[in-house]
Design a protein around this motif. Sequence first.
Motif, PDB file in Angstrom:
ATOM      1  N   ALA A 284       0.835  -1.207   0.000  1.00 28.85           N
ATOM      2  CA  ALA A 284       0.000   0.000   0.000  1.00 28.85           C
ATOM      3  C   ALA A 284       0.867   1.254   0.000  1.00 28.85           C
ATOM      4  O   ALA A 284       0.587   2.228  -0.715  1.00 28.85           O
ATOM      5  CB  ALA A 284      -0.928  -0.013   1.215  1.00 28.85           C
ATOM      6  N   TYR A 285       1.938   1.230   0.798  1.00 33.18           N
ATOM      7  CA  TYR A 285       2.803   2.415   0.831  1.00 33.18           C
ATOM      8  C   TYR A 285       3.565   2.576  -0.470  1.00 33.18           C
ATOM      9  O   TYR A 285       3.848   3.707  -0.897  1.00 33.18           O
ATOM     10  CB  TYR A 285       3.781   2.357   2.000  1.00 33.18           C
ATOM     11  CG  TYR A 285       4.324   3.725   2.344  1.00 33.18           C
ATOM     12  CD1 TYR A 285       3.621   4.566   3.200  1.00 33.18           C
ATOM     13  CD2 TYR A 285       5.497   4.199   1.773  1.00 33.18           C
ATOM     14  CE1 TYR A 285       4.086   5.837   3.484  1.00 33.18           C
ATOM     15  CE2 TYR A 285       5.972   5.466   2.051  1.00 33.18           C
ATOM     16  CZ  TYR A 285       5.270   6.285   2.906  1.00 33.18           C
ATOM     17  OH  TYR A 285       5.722   7.557   3.173  1.00 33.18           O
ATOM     18  N   GLU A 286       3.885   1.466  -1.128  1.00 35.68           N
ATOM     19  CA  GLU A 286       4.593   1.561  -2.407  1.00 35.68           C
ATOM     20  C   GLU A 286       3.713   2.224  -3.463  1.00 35.68           C
ATOM     21  O   GLU A 286       4.190   3.024  -4.282  1.00 35.68           O
ATOM     22  CB  GLU A 286       5.040   0.182  -2.868  1.00 35.68           C
ATOM     23  CG  GLU A 286       5.963   0.189  -4.077  1.00 35.68           C
ATOM     24  CD  GLU A 286       7.274   0.928  -3.816  1.00 35.68           C
ATOM     25  OE1 GLU A 286       7.826   1.478  -4.790  1.00 35.68           O
ATOM     26  OE2 GLU A 286       7.726   0.974  -2.659  1.00 35.68           O
TER      27      GLU A 286
ATOM     28  N   LEU B 219       9.923   4.772  -7.184  1.00 37.35           N
ATOM     29  CA  LEU B 219       9.731   3.469  -6.549  1.00 37.35           C
ATOM     30  C   LEU B 219      10.503   3.334  -5.256  1.00 37.35           C
ATOM     31  O   LEU B 219      10.252   2.410  -4.478  1.00 37.35           O
ATOM     32  CB  LEU B 219      10.160   2.350  -7.509  1.00 37.35           C
ATOM     33  CG  LEU B 219       9.339   2.214  -8.795  1.00 37.35           C
ATOM     34  CD1 LEU B 219       9.947   1.135  -9.686  1.00 37.35           C
ATOM     35  CD2 LEU B 219       7.893   1.884  -8.484  1.00 37.35           C
ATOM     36  N   VAL B 220      11.459   4.210  -5.014  1.00 29.80           N
ATOM     37  CA  VAL B 220      12.300   4.153  -3.820  1.00 29.80           C
ATOM     38  C   VAL B 220      12.451   5.571  -3.286  1.00 29.80           C
ATOM     39  O   VAL B 220      12.228   6.545  -4.016  1.00 29.80           O
ATOM     40  CB  VAL B 220      13.689   3.557  -4.131  1.00 29.80           C
ATOM     41  CG1 VAL B 220      13.578   2.092  -4.530  1.00 29.80           C
ATOM     42  CG2 VAL B 220      14.400   4.357  -5.224  1.00 29.80           C
ATOM     43  N   PRO B 221      12.829   5.725  -2.011  1.00 28.36           N
ATOM     44  CA  PRO B 221      13.136   7.071  -1.513  1.00 28.36           C
ATOM     45  C   PRO B 221      14.254   7.713  -2.329  1.00 28.36           C
ATOM     46  O   PRO B 221      15.123   7.029  -2.877  1.00 28.36           O
ATOM     47  CB  PRO B 221      13.570   6.813  -0.062  1.00 28.36           C
ATOM     48  CG  PRO B 221      12.950   5.510   0.304  1.00 28.36           C
ATOM     49  CD  PRO B 221      12.934   4.699  -0.957  1.00 28.36           C
TER      50      PRO B 221
ATOM     51  N   VAL C  67      -2.013   8.908 -11.293  1.00 29.52           N
ATOM     52  CA  VAL C  67      -1.971   7.730 -12.160  1.00 29.52           C
ATOM     53  C   VAL C  67      -0.741   7.783 -13.069  1.00 29.52           C
ATOM     54  O   VAL C  67      -0.045   6.784 -13.267  1.00 29.52           O
ATOM     55  CB  VAL C  67      -3.267   7.610 -12.979  1.00 29.52           C
ATOM     56  CG1 VAL C  67      -3.138   6.517 -14.033  1.00 29.52           C
ATOM     57  CG2 VAL C  67      -4.450   7.324 -12.061  1.00 29.52           C
ATOM     58  N   ARG C  68      -0.441   8.964 -13.635  1.00 29.99           N
ATOM     59  CA  ARG C  68       0.737   9.092 -14.491  1.00 29.99           C
ATOM     60  C   ARG C  68       2.027   8.871 -13.699  1.00 29.99           C
ATOM     61  O   ARG C  68       2.989   8.295 -14.215  1.00 29.99           O
ATOM     62  CB  ARG C  68       0.749  10.462 -15.166  1.00 29.99           C
ATOM     63  CG  ARG C  68      -0.297  10.626 -16.260  1.00 29.99           C
ATOM     64  CD  ARG C  68      -0.043  11.858 -17.113  1.00 29.99           C
ATOM     65  NE  ARG C  68      -0.136  13.085 -16.343  1.00 29.99           N
ATOM     66  CZ  ARG C  68      -1.273  13.745 -16.105  1.00 29.99           C
ATOM     67  NH1 ARG C  68      -2.433  13.263 -16.569  1.00 29.99           N
ATOM     68  NH2 ARG C  68      -1.281  14.861 -15.410  1.00 29.99           N
ATOM     69  N   ASN C  69       2.033   9.329 -12.465  1.00 30.88           N
ATOM     70  CA  ASN C  69       3.210   9.081 -11.628  1.00 30.88           C
ATOM     71  C   ASN C  69       3.431   7.588 -11.392  1.00 30.88           C
ATOM     72  O   ASN C  69       4.556   7.090 -11.455  1.00 30.88           O
ATOM     73  CB  ASN C  69       3.058   9.799 -10.282  1.00 30.88           C
ATOM     74  CG  ASN C  69       3.472  11.255 -10.352  1.00 30.88           C
ATOM     75  OD1 ASN C  69       3.840  11.757 -11.411  1.00 30.88           O
ATOM     76  ND2 ASN C  69       3.402  11.941  -9.230  1.00 30.88           N
ATOM     77  N   VAL C  70       2.338   6.877 -11.107  1.00 31.26           N
ATOM     78  CA  VAL C  70       2.453   5.433 -10.893  1.00 31.26           C
ATOM     79  C   VAL C  70       2.924   4.745 -12.170  1.00 31.26           C
ATOM     80  O   VAL C  70       3.834   3.907 -12.148  1.00 31.26           O
ATOM     81  CB  VAL C  70       1.109   4.838 -10.419  1.00 31.26           C
ATOM     82  CG1 VAL C  70       1.177   3.310 -10.401  1.00 31.26           C
ATOM     83  CG2 VAL C  70       0.744   5.366  -9.036  1.00 31.26           C
TER      84      VAL C  70
END
Length: 581
Positions: free
Chosen positions: A242-244, A254-256, A553-556
């Motif tokens: 969920a946090y991802e 996808l990462v800090p 959505v575009r960011n994901v």
Amino acid sequence: MTSTHPPAPPSPAPHVKSRPPSPCAGPLPPGPGPGLRWAVWPRVAVWLVPALLVAYAGFRRRWMSDDAYIYVRTVRQVLAGNGPVFNAGERVESSTGTLWQWLLVGAGGTGADPAAAAVFGGLLLTAAGFALAGVGALRMYGGRAAVPLGSLVLLGLPPVWDFATSGLETGLATCWIAGAWLALTARPAPLATSVLIGLGPLVRPDLGLVTAVFLAAQWLLVRPSWRRALAGAGAAGALPAAYEVFRAGYYGHLVPLPAVTKEASRSLWGRGLVYLVDFAHPYALWVPALFVAVAVAVALARGGPGRAGAARLVPVCAPVVAGLLCWVYVVRVGGDFMHGRMLLPGLLLMLLPVFVVPATRVGTSAAVGVGLWAVVCAGWLRMPYGGQIGPAGIADERGVYVRHNADPHPVRHTFAGAPHHLRYARRVEAARRSGAPVLLSGKEGRAGASSPGVTGSYVVLGFNGSVVPLEGAALDPIGLAYPLAAHSERVGRGRVGHDKHLPAAWLAADRGVGSPAWADRGEVAAARRALRCGGLAELNASARGPLTAGRFVRNVAGAWHRTSFRFPNDPVRAERELCGR
């Protein structure tokens, strides 16, 4: 008819010689009494005394690292209503330890000072981790009399004392590792254990390795049906997954961001081996390793402690495998710039099965040997560059901040011993008082800014974030909280984690007005054009554009490509590659 004879007295039981209960004879019977108290206290002392000692040693060495102030600024932004960001208006995840960040937010929400909560909360969690590790090891040996062994190794190491505080997530990692292992050994079947084990990537992304190993160990211990296995996997992965999704949609990565800056997917084996030797050599770690290895070899030769089988073997092997994997990963990525810090979780994992050992002749002899080494190590052994940055770029981080602050316990950074930092702080304060948009670039100069308030770029990011107001922008040329710098190519020199440096022309193009004297005009113009092209334009939109449903959505959808995107440091090259000129 009723008999008038009284009932015969019961025949006496045969005489059996009574023996006092032994404290080594497994679980004790319930009920009060002095025998119970005398039997319980030695067991309590085995795990309580190391926890108290590490708390005492950590308190004596209490301090706050600059990187911990990166967490503090994000916490202040959340409490101010600006969201989990480092700078208002720019969605950047600068906190490596997600769970630690939100625990500090919770502490700050009660009115506690986030910096004090980071220091003393980390100390309490470290002590709790030691206690949980001791309890877990005692359970493995079925309540037999025990002596400390692995805990003595950790207690003898000065880096353990240093990072018991520091304000970083190390204390939380210690507590989570020990708590997850205790749950694995005590109650492996419940879904709550799966949830606890699954928190690893939220404690630190690299601790996902520990989560994977512990989940495999849980499956071996429980051997669940496929439905139960799916339920356990779902329980373990629910929060991290969920946090991802939130991370990919909110931040576009996808990462800090520090993982992008430090190129966590690269291989730098040579540097990593130097980092390992830098930790192991000054403290002669081969000495306690030899004692522990002998004790383990003798125990294995005698059939090991207690019953054989998966119920005993898996909890012993799982943390050792996880610890070795953590060390391999740290060495692979080149280590770290803080002496010993990144190797401590792996060392704790490998020592968990022998945190305490049965009080046999061999176990007691090993404990005495390690104890003597721990006294020598704690009293005399130190790294050769105390208070400085060593020749390999690895720092005695606590010593550096003790020196820079002229304070043996630098929880509050005044930088009384670092005039160059004080000069920058005065420049920021003067710019804030002026009220005009101002761009400050380290030692280079001052110019008008396109963003309101003070925009300051300084290599010491935590310090920068503590002096630049929340409505301003605290940036760093390394890229721990500045996406533009994080996605630039490595410069090929510098310390581990500090080998990116964004040229001043990019800062002027991105944040400044006009072309300041401290940046080349041609490079500023090229950088300004490159920022409107290709991956740089998308990177800017993902972090600074309005967060609509479509943007989320575009960011994901673009998170994978965006995370791996890099561009040349040279503005002219970047313009040519990104804009097709």
